[in-house]
Structures are given as structure tokens and as C-alpha cells.
Design a protein around this motif. Structure first.
Motif, PDB file in Angstrom:
ATOM      1  N   SER A  98       0.840  -1.204   0.000  1.00  0.00           N
ATOM      2  CA  SER A  98       0.000   0.000   0.000  1.00  0.00           C
ATOM      3  C   SER A  98       0.873   1.252   0.000  1.00  0.00           C
ATOM      4  N   GLY A 131       3.915   0.786   2.457  1.00  0.00           N
ATOM      5  CA  GLY A 131       3.768  -0.325   3.396  1.00  0.00           C
ATOM      6  C   GLY A 131       3.690  -1.654   2.679  1.00  0.00           C
ATOM      7  N   GLY A 179       2.872  -5.758   3.611  1.00  0.00           N
ATOM      8  CA  GLY A 179       2.357  -6.626   4.668  1.00  0.00           C
ATOM      9  C   GLY A 179       2.211  -8.055   4.210  1.00  0.00           C
ATOM     10  N   TRP A 180       2.318  -8.948   5.163  1.00  0.00           N
ATOM     11  CA  TRP A 180       2.139 -10.366   4.881  1.00  0.00           C
ATOM     12  C   TRP A 180       1.224 -10.932   5.947  1.00  0.00           C
ATOM     13  N   VAL A 181       0.200 -11.628   5.516  1.00  0.00           N
ATOM     14  CA  VAL A 181      -0.719 -12.284   6.437  1.00  0.00           C
ATOM     15  C   VAL A 181      -0.593 -13.775   6.193  1.00  0.00           C
TER      16      VAL A 181
END
Length: 190
Positions: free
Chosen positions: A165, A178, A180-182
Motif C-alpha cells: 500500500s 507499506g 504486509g504479509w498475512v
């Protein structure tokens, strides 16, 4: 020669089977569950089944909120747009509709009686008990379908996802980046 009751019963059964086949055919030819790897909306929450729920009716929680019925799950299911979840949920709705229609069989028997003829109590009770059994069986089958949809929904939410993002910082003219990893860590058995 068959009695007028059985002729009417065959007629009503034929219409019912025609309706069921039409509903199942419409469900099979639906192309809305073809999905490319669309991104899962980040606001979706997990669905939990409350302890003590039975096959006759389960209580579900979406996030922290208790849902009144499984029909309340349609919004998160359709937002996820997973073909397996959608198929199971539509199967639940179809089975629930058919279950409600089978409960109308005793009423149809009384309405289709010829004027002046006696109501045969034995036939009525067979029809009544058969419709209760069919309705109960279809309700249980529908609840199994919605349980499968919930299980698949939660599995898809737990899949590994990578996100990126960029958001503007107010007053600076710059942007914040940003990544991110989920996901979840899976341990291998030794």
C-alpha cells in the motif's frame, strides 16, 4: 383406477419435482462463481460456530457479533467471492426453500380435496408425517452445507497473502509505503 387423491398427489408431486429440477439446473449453470485470484477484502472477519450448536440449527458469530440466523452470513460470503463458499451457501438456501415448500404439502392436500368428499385421516397423517420428516431432513442437509461454507470461508481467510500500500502523508506531500504479509506458521511433524 386410482383415487382422485392419488391423481392430485401425483400432479402436485410432478410440479414440485419440476420446480426442484429447475432450481438445481439454475444453480448448476450459474457462472458467477468463476473467479480469478481476486484479492480478499481486508475487513472480513472470521466466523465461529457457537459451542452447543446442533445440526438442526447453529448459532454463528461474525467477529464478536452474534448472528440471528445463517442467512446473515450472505454478505461476508458474497464479499469473499470464493466459488466453493458460494456454491455451498446457495445449496443451503435451495435446501432451505425446498424444506419450507414440503411443509406446505398437508395444506395442499386439504385445498385440493374435491368438494363434498371426506378427508381421509390416514392419508392426511401419512402426508403430514412425511412432510415433517422431509422438512427435517432437508433442514439438516442445509445446515451441513452452511457449515461447509463457513469452514471453507475460514480456510480462505487463513491463506497466506501479501499486500502493498501507498498512502499520502498529510501536510508533507510525501507518501508512506507499506508491505504486509498475512499468514500462519505451519509446523512440520518430526
Amino acid at each position: 383406477m386410482t383415487s382422485p387423491f392419488f391423481r392430485k398427489l401425483r400432479f402436485v408431486s410432478g410440479i414440485f419435482l419440476l420446480f426442484v429440477s429447475f432450481c438445481s439446473k439454475a444453480q448448476q449453470t450459474d457462472t458467477s462463481f468463476v473467479r480469478t485470484q481476486a484479492k480478499i477484502p481486508p475487513h472480513l472477519k472470521g466466523i465461529e460456530r457457537a459451542p452447543g450448536s446442533s445440526a438442526l440449527g447453529a448459532v454463528y458469530y461474525y467477529g464478536e457479533q452474534r448472528l440471528r440466523s445463517p442467512f446473515s452470513l450472505d454478505v461476508p460470503f458474497y464479499e469473499m467471492a470464493d466459488p466453493v463458499v458460494t456454491r455451498h451457501y446457495r445449496g443451503f438456501r435451495t435446501l432451505n426453500t425446498i424444506s419450507q415448500l414440503t411443509a406446505l404439502a398437508p395444506l395442499a392436500y386439504l385445498l385440493f380435496q374435491e368438494k363434498g368428499s371426506q378427508t381421509r385421516t390416514r392419508e392426511y397423517w401419512y402426508l403430514y408425517l412425511g412432510s415433517v420428516a422431509a422438512s427435517l431432513g432437508l433442514t439438516i442437509a442445509g445446515n451441513v452445507k452452511v457449515s461447509k461454507a463457513v469452514k471453507r470461508y475460514n480456510q480462505v481467510l487463513l491463506e497466506n497473502r501479501l499486500g502493498f500500500s501507498i498512502a499520502p502523508l498529510p501536510g508533507t506531500g510525501r507518501a508512506a509505503v507499506g508491505i504486509g504479509w498475512v499468514g500462519q506458521f505451519r509446523t512440520q511433524p518430526h
